[in-house]
Design an enzyme around this catalytic site. Structure first.
Site, PDB file in Angstrom:
ATOM      1  N   HIS A 293     -19.470  13.175  -0.977  1.00 58.14           N
ATOM      2  CA  HIS A 293     -18.655  14.247  -1.557  1.00 58.14           C
ATOM      3  C   HIS A 293     -17.452  14.537  -0.662  1.00 58.14           C
ATOM      4  CE1 HIS A 293     -22.528  15.053  -3.580  1.00 58.14           C
ATOM      5  NE2 HIS A 293     -21.769  15.501  -4.567  1.00 58.14           N
ATOM      6  N   ASP A 364     -19.567   7.243  -9.850  1.00 57.90           N
ATOM      7  CA  ASP A 364     -19.729   8.643  -9.482  1.00 57.90           C
ATOM      8  C   ASP A 364     -18.356   9.306  -9.617  1.00 57.90           C
ATOM      9  OD1 ASP A 364     -20.969  10.958  -8.600  1.00 57.90           O
ATOM     10  OD2 ASP A 364     -21.870  10.024  -6.834  1.00 57.90           O
TER      11      ASP A 364
END
Length: 481
Positions: A293, A364
């Site tokens: 992230h 993702d």
């Protein structure tokens, strides 16, 4: 002298602040500053104007002509850079909204987050996206009834335009990641089944778990769940990383055979309810020590070392219709230059070649720090050129315009092979219209969505009675979910 020191520090702080603001302007509309989006540009321009005015109003005794000129140039650069980046973003947006055959050809490979149905309706109706990503920000203002009706409207608009149904994706793993709860029932994580049920009933319980979760998702109009997580549980978990990602609670088990058994049954349960599944996050995060992230991550392990980590992906992926999510992790032994989410070597040589996987591959979120800094348009183009089928842009919806516009420029340059896109489109068609065995198509709104839009909230928020009855019949009361 005592007065000169504070003045020196004030000057240093002022230049440091200007440097920070220039960095923000250069990265205008960055996902990390999404919370500032409504006023970001106006705030930067206001600082430039007001700061310049304050500098010019300094008393003559406090003015240093050289510093004043530098400050004026810095503030002028701040205003100019902000305006340039804002205009650049709007140029990308206009490019996308202008549409055209190439943008439609690329757009069907994008799943995008959105703030409102008014924002996403023209993109869906004109074939500029292939799917939407649903999360709690969509449910907060309106609730499930309005959202179910909105999804039904989008699907009807697609039908009238002669377009395939939208993929409607959600991230409803259960446990710590349940982004549609509490509006939808919050079920425990799949890992809870491993120790809560006798081994001989594990597959039955996992399938019922999937059917129960899938029933509420289908009633809302969701046809693709970004679950299950089939990363193995780390043998030596990093406490800080586990806190950030929740990996310990999300991973089913550390035994590949157990993970495979649970995941296969759960995927079948979702399919029973008419909902597709997504195995994530290839190449597996058990050995990764960075949070994608926030920053780039890599694995030094060889493909032989990763054989056990890959067993659930390979076995369940080739034995079902589940998609596979590609994480932003670099496999140094295979492709040290690109994360697997945009690596042609990994996609074509490993997944399509060695494994023979013919299903759908999805990235993702490209808003994540591991890849965003490389240029979201560049990474999106590389993913599609590699043969990835779906590009996810979920957290910050505005980035979709940059991503699609960048991919369109790459297509025009010849960096994306049209034959690769056509092969990917065929996989999406096969994936999106697969029958769930009940006479409806996965990819279309489940029949219960119409009832939900009419006010039948209980059909969405609660497990179906038939599913509960089947669970009661399958196991003793001590093992109920």
């Amino acid at each position: 002298m005592p007065r000169a020191v504070p003045r020196c520090w004030r000057s240093l702080l002022a230049w440091a602040a200007l440097g920070g603001l220039l960095a923000v302007a250069w990265n205008l509309k960055h996902p990390l500053l999404y919370w500032l989006r409504p006023c970001e540009t106006a705030l930067l321009l206001a600082v430039a104007v007001l700061g310049g005015s304050a500098a010019l109003r300094q008393p003559p005794a406090q003015r240093s002509p050289g510093r004043r000129r530098l400050l004026a140039l810095g503030l002028l650069a701040l205003a100019g850079l902000t305006l340039w980046r804002e205009l650049e973003f709007h140029a990308d947006r206009r490019h996308v909204l202008a549409g055209g055959r190439d943008l439609q050809m690329l757009g069907e490979h994008f799943i995008v987050g959105f703030r409102s149905f008014a924002e996403v309706e023209p993109l869906a109706a004109r074939g500029l996206i292939g799917g939407i990503y649903l999360t709690r920000r969509n449910l907060l203002p309106d609730g499930v009834v309005t959202v179910a009706a909105g999804i039904a409207r989008l699907q009807e608009a697609r039908r009238l335009a002669g377009l395939p149904p939208l993929i409607v994706a959600a991230d409803q793993e259960g446990g710590p990641v349940a982004h549609l709860s509490p509006w939808l029932e919050r079920l425990p994580a799949l890992s809870s089944l491993v120790h809560a049920a006798p081994p001989e009933t594990l597959a039955v319980r996992a399938r019922l778990h999937g059917e129960r979760q899938g029933a509420s998702l289908a009633a809302l109009g969701v046809n693709l769940n970004l679950a299950p997580v089939v990363d193995l549980r780390p043998s030596e978990p990093d406490a800080a990383l586990a806190f950030l990602t929740g990996s310990g609670g999300r991973a089913i088990d550390d035994d590949p055979a157990v993970v495979t058994e649970v995941a296969r049954a759960y995927v079948a349960g979702l399919a029973d309810a008419g909902v597709g599944a997504t195995l994530k996050h290839f190449p597996g995060l058990a050995r990764v020590r960075e949070d994608t992230h926030l920053r780039r991550a890599s694995l030094a392990a060889t493909t032989e070392d990763l054989r056990g980590d890959w067993q659930p992906f390979r076995s369940v992926g080739n034995g079902s219709r589940a998609a596979i999510m590609l994480g932003h992790v670099v496999l140094q032994a295979v492709d040290p230059e690109h994360a697997v989410s945009h690596s042609r070597i990994v996609v074509q040589n490993v997944l399509r070649g060695q494994w023979g996987y013919r299903g759908v591959l999805i990235t993702d979120d490209l808003n994540m720090g591991a890849v965003y800094g490389q240029g979201i348009g560049r990474v999106a183009a590389q993913s599609l050129a590699a043969g990835v089928d779906l590009v996810l842009v979920s957290y910050d919806p505005d980035q979709y315009f940059r991503a699609l516009s960048g991919a369109a420029r790459a297509l025009a340059r010849g960096d994306i092979d049209r034959r690769t896109l056509q092969a990917s489109s065929r996989r999406l068609r096969a994936f999106g219209v697969a029958s769930d065995g009940r006479g409806r198509e996965r990819g279309s709104v489940a029949p219960t969505a119409a009832g939900a839009a009419g006010g039948s909230l209980a059909a969405i928020a609660s497990p179906l009675t038939a599913v509960v009855d089947r669970a009661d019949a399958a196991a003793s009361p001590a093992n109920r979910l």
